[in-house]
Design a protein around this motif. Structure first.
Motif, PDB file in Angstrom:
ATOM      1  N   ASN A  98       0.810  -1.225   0.000  1.00 42.61           N
ATOM      2  CA  ASN A  98       0.000   0.000   0.000  1.00 42.61           C
ATOM      3  C   ASN A  98       0.837   1.265   0.000  1.00 42.61           C
ATOM      4  OD1 ASN A  98      -2.259  -1.493   0.010  1.00 42.61           O
ATOM      5  ND2 ASN A  98      -2.553  -1.422   2.218  1.00 42.61           N
ATOM      6  N   ILE A  99       2.151   1.113   0.099  1.00 47.49           N
ATOM      7  CA  ILE A  99       2.999   2.301   0.006  1.00 47.49           C
ATOM      8  C   ILE A  99       3.279   2.505  -1.477  1.00 47.49           C
ATOM      9  CG2 ILE A  99       5.123   3.432   0.717  1.00 47.49           C
ATOM     10  CD1 ILE A  99       5.146   1.677   3.191  1.00 47.49           C
ATOM     11  N   VAL A 100       2.631   3.503  -2.034  1.00 44.39           N
ATOM     12  CA  VAL A 100       2.678   3.700  -3.478  1.00 44.39           C
ATOM     13  C   VAL A 100       3.872   4.578  -3.838  1.00 44.39           C
ATOM     14  CG1 VAL A 100       1.418   4.710  -5.418  1.00 44.39           C
ATOM     15  CG2 VAL A 100       0.178   3.508  -3.605  1.00 44.39           C
ATOM     16  N   SER A 126       5.645  16.678   7.594  1.00 44.39           N
ATOM     17  CA  SER A 126       4.302  16.240   7.925  1.00 44.39           C
ATOM     18  C   SER A 126       3.589  15.687   6.679  1.00 44.39           C
ATOM     19  CB  SER A 126       3.539  17.443   8.473  1.00 44.39           C
ATOM     20  OG  SER A 126       2.220  17.088   8.651  1.00 44.39           O
ATOM     21  N   THR A 141       4.210  12.863   5.029  1.00 40.99           N
ATOM     22  CA  THR A 141       5.011  12.130   4.040  1.00 40.99           C
ATOM     23  C   THR A 141       4.849  10.607   4.162  1.00 40.99           C
ATOM     24  OG1 THR A 141       6.872  12.407   5.540  1.00 40.99           O
ATOM     25  CG2 THR A 141       6.827  13.821   3.597  1.00 40.99           C
ATOM     26  N   GLY A 142       4.204  10.160   5.232  1.00 49.04           N
ATOM     27  CA  GLY A 142       3.974   8.717   5.345  1.00 49.04           C
ATOM     28  C   GLY A 142       4.772   8.052   6.473  1.00 49.04           C
ATOM     29  N   LYS A 143       5.183   8.826   7.470  1.00 44.02           N
ATOM     30  CA  LYS A 143       5.983   8.240   8.563  1.00 44.02           C
ATOM     31  C   LYS A 143       5.193   7.172   9.304  1.00 44.02           C
ATOM     32  CE  LYS A 143       6.799  12.280  10.465  1.00 44.02           C
ATOM     33  NZ  LYS A 143       6.157  13.161   9.458  1.00 44.02           N
ATOM     34  N   GLU A 144       3.940   7.512   9.602  1.00 42.50           N
ATOM     35  CA  GLU A 144       3.117   6.560  10.337  1.00 42.50           C
ATOM     36  C   GLU A 144       2.798   5.328   9.477  1.00 42.50           C
ATOM     37  OE1 GLU A 144       0.118   8.429  12.620  1.00 42.50           O
ATOM     38  OE2 GLU A 144      -0.598   6.524  13.453  1.00 42.50           O
ATOM     39  N   LEU A 145       2.633   5.571   8.190  1.00 38.79           N
ATOM     40  CA  LEU A 145       2.381   4.470   7.257  1.00 38.79           C
ATOM     41  C   LEU A 145       3.535   3.458   7.313  1.00 38.79           C
ATOM     42  CD1 LEU A 145       0.312   3.811   4.941  1.00 38.79           C
ATOM     43  CD2 LEU A 145       1.898   4.930   3.391  1.00 38.79           C
ATOM     44  N   ASP A 164       5.593   9.162  18.270  1.00 29.93           N
ATOM     45  CA  ASP A 164       5.467  10.162  17.217  1.00 29.93           C
ATOM     46  C   ASP A 164       5.873  11.516  17.782  1.00 29.93           C
ATOM     47  OD1 ASP A 164       4.921  11.000  14.726  1.00 29.93           O
ATOM     48  OD2 ASP A 164       2.754  10.662  14.791  1.00 29.93           O
ATOM     49  N   ASN A 181       9.127  15.271  12.519  1.00 31.78           N
ATOM     50  CA  ASN A 181       9.225  16.075  11.301  1.00 31.78           C
ATOM     51  C   ASN A 181      10.248  17.195  11.494  1.00 31.78           C
ATOM     52  OD1 ASN A 181       7.692  17.742  12.911  1.00 31.78           O
ATOM     53  ND2 ASN A 181       5.782  17.226  11.880  1.00 31.78           N
ATOM     54  N   ARG A 221       9.661  14.393  -5.122  1.00 28.44           N
ATOM     55  CA  ARG A 221       9.393  13.121  -5.810  1.00 28.44           C
ATOM     56  C   ARG A 221       8.098  13.263  -6.591  1.00 28.44           C
ATOM     57  NH1 ARG A 221       6.910  10.508  -0.372  1.00 28.44           N
ATOM     58  NH2 ARG A 221       5.886   9.014  -1.704  1.00 28.44           N
ATOM     59  N   LEU A 256       0.211   8.215  -7.256  1.00 26.13           N
ATOM     60  CA  LEU A 256      -0.530   8.493  -6.022  1.00 26.13           C
ATOM     61  C   LEU A 256      -1.959   8.924  -6.347  1.00 26.13           C
ATOM     62  CD1 LEU A 256       2.307  10.279  -4.055  1.00 26.13           C
ATOM     63  CD2 LEU A 256       1.087   8.242  -3.267  1.00 26.13           C
ATOM     64  N   HIS A 274      -3.880   5.935  -7.253  1.00 25.07           N
ATOM     65  CA  HIS A 274      -4.135   5.137  -6.040  1.00 25.07           C
ATOM     66  C   HIS A 274      -5.318   5.709  -5.244  1.00 25.07           C
ATOM     67  CE1 HIS A 274      -3.251   3.068  -2.253  1.00 25.07           C
ATOM     68  NE2 HIS A 274      -3.219   4.245  -1.649  1.00 25.07           N
ATOM     69  N   PHE A 275      -5.297   7.006  -5.006  1.00 23.45           N
ATOM     70  CA  PHE A 275      -6.370   7.593  -4.196  1.00 23.45           C
ATOM     71  C   PHE A 275      -7.692   7.618  -4.968  1.00 23.45           C
ATOM     72  CE2 PHE A 275      -2.726   9.627  -1.838  1.00 23.45           C
ATOM     73  CZ  PHE A 275      -2.931   8.897  -0.678  1.00 23.45           C
ATOM     74  N   ARG A 306      -0.686  13.674   2.572  1.00 23.62           N
ATOM     75  CA  ARG A 306      -1.966  13.865   3.255  1.00 23.62           C
ATOM     76  C   ARG A 306      -2.760  14.965   2.555  1.00 23.62           C
ATOM     77  NH1 ARG A 306      -0.474  14.905   8.077  1.00 23.62           N
ATOM     78  NH2 ARG A 306      -0.727  12.817   8.921  1.00 23.62           N
TER      79      ARG A 306
HETATM   80  N1  LIG Z   1       3.532   6.423  -0.397  1.00 26.25           N
HETATM   81  C1  LIG Z   1       2.260   6.482  -0.010  1.00 26.25           C
HETATM   82  N2  LIG Z   1       1.320   5.757  -0.639  1.00 26.25           N
HETATM   83  C2  LIG Z   1       0.030   5.820  -0.268  1.00 26.25           C
HETATM   84  N3  LIG Z   1      -0.430   6.572   0.722  1.00 26.25           N
HETATM   85  C3  LIG Z   1       0.443   7.316   1.402  1.00 26.25           C
HETATM   86  C4  LIG Z   1       1.833   7.305   1.081  1.00 26.25           C
HETATM   87  N4  LIG Z   1       2.476   8.119   1.946  1.00 26.25           N
HETATM   88  C5  LIG Z   1       1.530   8.630   2.753  1.00 26.25           C
HETATM   89  N5  LIG Z   1       0.300   8.156   2.453  1.00 26.25           N
HETATM   90  C6  LIG Z   1      -0.963   8.515   3.085  1.00 26.25           C
HETATM   91  O1  LIG Z   1      -0.904   9.889   3.433  1.00 26.25           O
HETATM   92  C7  LIG Z   1      -1.492  10.144   4.688  1.00 26.25           C
HETATM   93  C8  LIG Z   1      -0.479  10.755   5.641  1.00 26.25           C
HETATM   94  O2  LIG Z   1       0.502   9.795   5.994  1.00 26.25           O
HETATM   95  P1  LIG Z   1       1.058   9.618   7.491  1.00 26.25           P
HETATM   96  O3  LIG Z   1      -0.026   9.844   8.481  1.00 26.25           O
HETATM   97  O4  LIG Z   1       1.779   8.341   7.547  1.00 26.25           O
HETATM   98  O5  LIG Z   1       2.057  10.840   7.508  1.00 26.25           O
HETATM   99  P2  LIG Z   1       3.031  11.347   8.674  1.00 26.25           P
HETATM  100  O6  LIG Z   1       4.368  11.512   8.066  1.00 26.25           O
HETATM  101  O7  LIG Z   1       2.930  10.449   9.858  1.00 26.25           O
HETATM  102  O8  LIG Z   1       2.422  12.776   8.980  1.00 26.25           O
HETATM  103  P3  LIG Z   1       2.528  13.685  10.353  1.00 26.25           P
HETATM  104  O9  LIG Z   1       3.946  14.126  10.480  1.00 26.25           O
HETATM  105  O10 LIG Z   1       1.620  14.841  10.046  1.00 26.25           O
HETATM  106  O11 LIG Z   1       2.066  12.838  11.463  1.00 26.25           O
HETATM  107  C9  LIG Z   1      -2.032   8.817   5.163  1.00 26.25           C
HETATM  108  O12 LIG Z   1      -3.365   8.705   4.775  1.00 26.25           O
HETATM  109  C10 LIG Z   1      -1.174   7.810   4.419  1.00 26.25           C
HETATM  110  O13 LIG Z   1      -1.850   6.600   4.263  1.00 26.25           O
END
Ligand SMILES: Nc1ncnc2c1ncn2[C@@H]1O[C@H](COP(=O)(O)OP(=O)(O)OP(=O)(O)O)[C@@H](O)[C@H]1O
Ligand SMILES: [Mg+2]
Length: 480
Positions: A142-144, A174, A176-180, A243, A285, A318, A325, A328-329, A362
């Motif tokens: 799911n990481i696109v 913020s 960028t997908g860290k939590e993902l 986090d 971040n 990128r 992306l 995907h969405f 996001r």
């Molecule tokens: N490469 C990716 N492919 C698909 N979805 C992504 C990708 N990167 C991020 N997302 C989606 O973008 C949204 C934000 O990602 P996430 O919450 O992981 O960011 P974060 O870096 O933790 O942000 P913050 O610093 O604000 O907490 C989520 O819905 C996540 O699923």
């Protein structure tokens, strides 16, 4: 909803009175007087729970239990036994019975046992459901991305998931997908059956954060009425996702460092050390190294956390990932909203690809969501992009907006690749001819999708909604 129960007993009188009492309690009952009958009824009706006597005329209750468990390992069975048969009942529990109840029992005792059994069954089902959806939701697939650096990061994370001892530091702006990434690392490794606990370190004051993380003993501070286990203890054998780690105060930094060194914690106000097996994934971040140089973050803790780090680049670096992306969405919102939106029209795509994306993926997701909600035709148009928002937060180069940027191809590829101009597909976008400059971009886009699907032609063709022959022609073409 009524729960169904199968009652199995050869003592007709008891069977009858249980039947009556349990229907009165709101159960949908069915009865059987022998092992064979019990198995047949079970096969036919699949009751939620079974109340089984151990002594049956044709078969031993244990045998019935084993046969039932072979058909459905999850269905709860409560064994009824005379007091003298308790030892056997304990054996039955080892064989998979949920519980036993000694005869004679009163109906309250039985309904209590049943309610407890059904409640725990429900909890188990829910946990399993959450687990399986989490696993799906947090799969690395799911990481696109088609970006080589992020693809390498995914490869590394897959290894980190399996190798579950090392601490991981994830940095990136913020959204960028860290939590993902943190989720994928947890759910794709040996810790996936244990909890992933997320703590947002910026959301709590120092004192609260400490007691949330480490727990406290009764009377540790005013208001600590009873002992409390902290997030560390709850995450035992699992993962603690810290986090916004850049926000923790020096005192908490020391405590965290101590845990990383000793793998032990001490509750606030406690003296005992508690040994734990917790993997730490931290995210920020902020530029943590800059915080170290500024004296705001301990250097020793930084190095402890930074054993392995993932630095996720912002979307504007990128931008070639944008089409993937977007696709995907759009696909996922099409499923969720039951729509069939094809993509952005060219003008809208040009705007998106020239935007600087301060809120990263996001923000992109939110803009797409909004576009999909507003959009009435097949194509999302400029008017459905929150322009005021884009105008106020900066397009990287407004002059570029009029000509589509190379990456801005989500819709164009479908249209061009099959030789159908996008405006002829019954959409309401302005009938703009596809610029020649898009040709090379289409190839780049198609190649990106192709590499995303690891060179799988069928999946790529399917994702792009073009034929395999067409795909082959594009990949072999020599446009520059
Ligand atoms: N490469 C990716 N492919 C698909 N979805 C992504 C990708 N990167 C991020 N997302 C989606 O973008 C949204 C934000 O990602 P996430 O919450 O992981 O960011 P974060 O870096 O933790 O942000 P913050 O610093 O604000 O907490 C989520 O819905 C996540 O699923
Ligand atoms: Mg986050």
């Amino acid at each position: 909803m009524k729960h169904s129960i199968l009652i199995v007993d050869d003592e007709k009188l008891l069977l009858h009175s249980l039947d009556k009492a349990l229907s009165h309690e709101g159960y949908q009952t069915m009865t059987a007087v022998s092992g064979e009958e019990a198995l047949a009824t079970f096969r036919e009706h699949g009751p939620d729970v079974i109340l089984l006597d151990v002594k049956l005329p044709d078969m031993d209750g244990m045998q019935v239990l084993q046969k039932i468990k072979a058909m459905d390992a999850c269905v709860p069975v409560i064994i009824m036994t005379a007091f003298s048969g308790i030892k056997g009942a304990v054996e039955a529990v080892k064989l998979g019975a949920y519980d036993y109840i000694a005869k004679p029992f009163d109906i309250d005792e039985l309904t209590f046992a049943l309610a407890r059994c059904l409640a725990s069954q429900k909890a188990v089902a829910e946990v399993n459901k959450i687990r399986s959806t989490s696993k799906e939701r947090y799969s690395f697939d799911n990481i696109v991305t088609a970006h080589p650096r992020i693809q390498r990061m995914i490869d590394l994370s897959r290894r980190l998931a399996k190798n579950d001892q090392s601490t991981v530091l994830i940095m990136g702006e913020s959204g960028t997908g860290k939590e993902l990434f943190a989720n994928a690392i947890h759910y794709n490794g040996p810790r996936c059956e244990s909890p992933l606990i997320t703590v947002n370190c910026a959301a709590l004051s120092e004192g609260l954060l400490e007691s949330e993380l480490f727990g406290h003993e009764r009377g540790a501070f005013t208001g600590a009425m009873r002992q409390k286990r902290g997030m560390f203890e709850l995450a035992d054998r699992g993962t603690l996702f810290l986090d916004e780690i850049g926000e923790i105060t020096p005192k908490t930094q020391v405590k965290l460092l101590r845990f990383l060194e000793e793998k032990k914690i001490q509750r606030v106000g406690g003296t005992k050390k508690i040994k734990l097996d917790v993997r730490i994934i931290a995210a920020t971040n902020k530029d943590l190294f800059r915080e170290v140089r500024a004296g705001a973050f301990r250097e020793d803790l930084y190095y402890r956390l930074n054993v392995i780090s993932l630095v996720i680049p912002p979307l504007r670096e990128r931008i070639s990932d944008l089409p993937l992306l977007i696709r995907h969405f759009i696909d996922s919102y099409n499923r969720g909203l039951n729509k069939s939106v094809s993509g952005y029209d060219e003008e809208a795509l040009a705007i998106l690809s020239n935007y600087s994306w301060p809120g990263n993926i996001r923000e992109l997701r939110n803009i797409i969501e909004r576009g999909m909600l507003l959009c009435e035709g097949n194509w999302i148009r400029t008017t459905e992009i929150p322009l005021e928002h884009i105008a106020s937060r900066g397009i990287s180069d407004p002059a570029k907006v009029s000509s589509p940027a190379p990456a801005a191809l989500g819709s164009a590829v479908e249209a061009c690749a099959d030789g159908i101009p996008s405006h002829s597909q019954g959409n309401r976008s302005r009938p703009a001819p596809v610029p020649a400059a898009l040709d090379s971009s289409i190839k780049i886009y198609v190649e990106a999708v192709f590499s995303h699907y690891q060179g799988n032609r069928s999946r790529t063709a399917l994702a792009l909604k073009i034929t395999r022959q067409r795909l082959k022609r594009i990949l072999n073409s020599t446009v520059d």
